[in-house]
Design an enzyme around this catalytic site. Structure first.
Site, PDB file in Angstrom:
ATOM      1  N   TYR A 123      -1.112  -1.725  10.946  1.00 55.39           N
ATOM      2  CA  TYR A 123      -2.144  -1.786   9.045  1.00 55.39           C
ATOM      3  C   TYR A 123      -0.353  -1.043   8.297  1.00 55.39           C
ATOM      4  O   TYR A 123       0.109  -1.663   7.412  1.00 55.39           O
ATOM      5  CB  TYR A 123      -3.238  -1.649   8.191  1.00 55.39           C
ATOM      6  CG  TYR A 123      -3.488  -1.572   7.211  1.00 55.39           C
ATOM      7  CD1 TYR A 123      -3.817  -2.686   6.466  1.00 55.39           C
ATOM      8  CD2 TYR A 123      -3.013  -1.051   5.767  1.00 55.39           C
ATOM      9  CE1 TYR A 123      -3.969  -2.538   5.768  1.00 55.39           C
ATOM     10  CE2 TYR A 123      -3.591  -0.792   4.578  1.00 55.39           C
ATOM     11  CZ  TYR A 123      -4.004  -1.720   4.826  1.00 55.39           C
ATOM     12  OH  TYR A 123      -4.353  -1.988   3.433  1.00 55.39           O
ATOM     13  N   SER A 162       0.977  -1.121   0.046  1.00 50.37           N
ATOM     14  CA  SER A 162       0.135  -0.035   0.179  1.00 50.37           C
ATOM     15  C   SER A 162       1.455   0.825   0.106  1.00 50.37           C
ATOM     16  O   SER A 162       2.189   0.933   0.412  1.00 50.37           O
ATOM     17  CB  SER A 162      -0.298  -0.211   1.347  1.00 50.37           C
ATOM     18  OG  SER A 162      -1.017   0.976   1.414  1.00 50.37           O
TER      19      SER A 162
END
Length: 327
Positions: free
Chosen positions: A155, A142
């Site tokens: 995350y 990401s």
């Protein structure tokens, strides 16, 4: 490079990027092995994949935190189709909240799925690819792997780890003189998937997709293209590319920009939400979906304009500081 008859394993194939990726490979006539925890959703995804000419499918319900289950996934793929040409590590979960507010069991679960799940996938896929002499391992990271966010600490940590895993694996293959196996990392910006509604949430507010939002098909296209033309890392989404570039040139400014953007647009301050584990420990019910309902054209255009203005403002500030420092 033609992809017809390639054998592709996709984890997290029940929804979002994974499901879009499975269908993108099916459209090319590949054999697609779909893995995730939700069998009902996998069967629905496989049904869509099978509509494409030449595509073959295999559904293997898998919890990627279980190394034995991931080994079984690889064995099933080889038994059914004879090889594994592409393995896409995509299964991921998220937990939002202030650092002190996210339960440790949820923190660990995010790291277990997003980091150890990818380790398990790589350890299952690479021996098969070594024996074949060819293969492509694709890890979905990401942009928060380059520029972390507040409110999603586990995350952000996990996506940094995915970056490191890809880099270290490429180096290991290089020093061993292995040339036919490629390891690629994909860094999407915000993508229109069910991810945000399925995340654990301890912020007290509804989590929404942070603008600008891009389609999962855009990520799937980038993944398919990597098999044809392997590259180390690919960022998906112009705003994501701009932010990653800024993080390399002016990391402190990039951090501040991400903090502001996340605080202002990732949480709906007008809509309270109860604390929830989301789908971390128990998968969401139903047949799954590719999209999360965040990608309205008008809203996306407005969001892109806002992000472009924020990045331009940060760039002007950096330029002024550089002039003052030089003067």
């Amino acid at each position: 490079m033609g992809l017809r008859n390639h054998v592709v394993v996709v984890t997290g194939a029940s929804s979002g990027i994974g499901r879009a990726t499975a269908e993108a490979f099916a459209r090319k006539g590949c054999a697609v092995v779909l893995a995730a925890r939700r069998e009902e959703a996998l069967e629905a995804a496989a049904e869509e994949c099978a509509k494409h000419r030449g595509a073959r499918t295999l559904v293997v319900p898998t919890d990627t935190t279980d190394m034995g289950a991931v080994d079984q996934l690889a064995r099933r793929a080889v038994e059914e189709f004879g090889r594994i040409d592409v393995w896409v590590n995509n299964a991921a979960v998220n937990a939002f909240g202030r650092f002190e507010d996210v339960p440790l069991e949820d923190f660990r679960r995010v790291l277990d799925v997003n980091v150890m799940g990818y380790v398990h996938g790589a350890r299952a896929a690479l021996p098969v690819m070594r024996q074949q002499g060819t293969g492509t391992l694709i890890n979905i990271s990401s942009i928060v792997g380059a520029v972390p966010q507040p409110y999603s600490h586990p995350y952000s940590m996990s996506k940094h780890a995915v970056q490191g895993l890809g880099s270290s694996l490429r180096q290991q293959l290089r020093v061993e003189g292995v040339k036919g196996i490629h390891v690629c990392t994909v860094m999407p910006a915000t993508i229109d998937t069910p991810h945000f509604e399925q995340a654990a949430n301890y912020t007290g507010h509804k989590v929404v997709a942070m603008p600008p939002v891009y389609s999962p098909e855009r990520v799937a296209h980038a993944i398919v293209d990597l098999v044809r033309h392997p590259r180390r890392e690919v960022v998906v989404g112009p705003a994501g590319r701009a932010l990653v570039r800024q993080s390399r040139m002016a990391p402190a400014l990039a951090e501040r920009a991400m903090a502001r953007q996340t605080d202002r647009t990732h949480l709906d301050q007008d809509e309270p939400a109860p604390a929830t584990h989301g789908a971390l420990h128990v998968p969401a019910p139903g047949e799954g979906a590719v999209h999360g309902g965040w990608h309205g054209r008008r809203r996306t255009a407005m969001r892109r304009t806002a992000v472009a203005a924020a990045l331009a403002g940060a760039a002007v500030t950096a330029g002024r500081r550089a002039v003052r420092a030089g003067g």
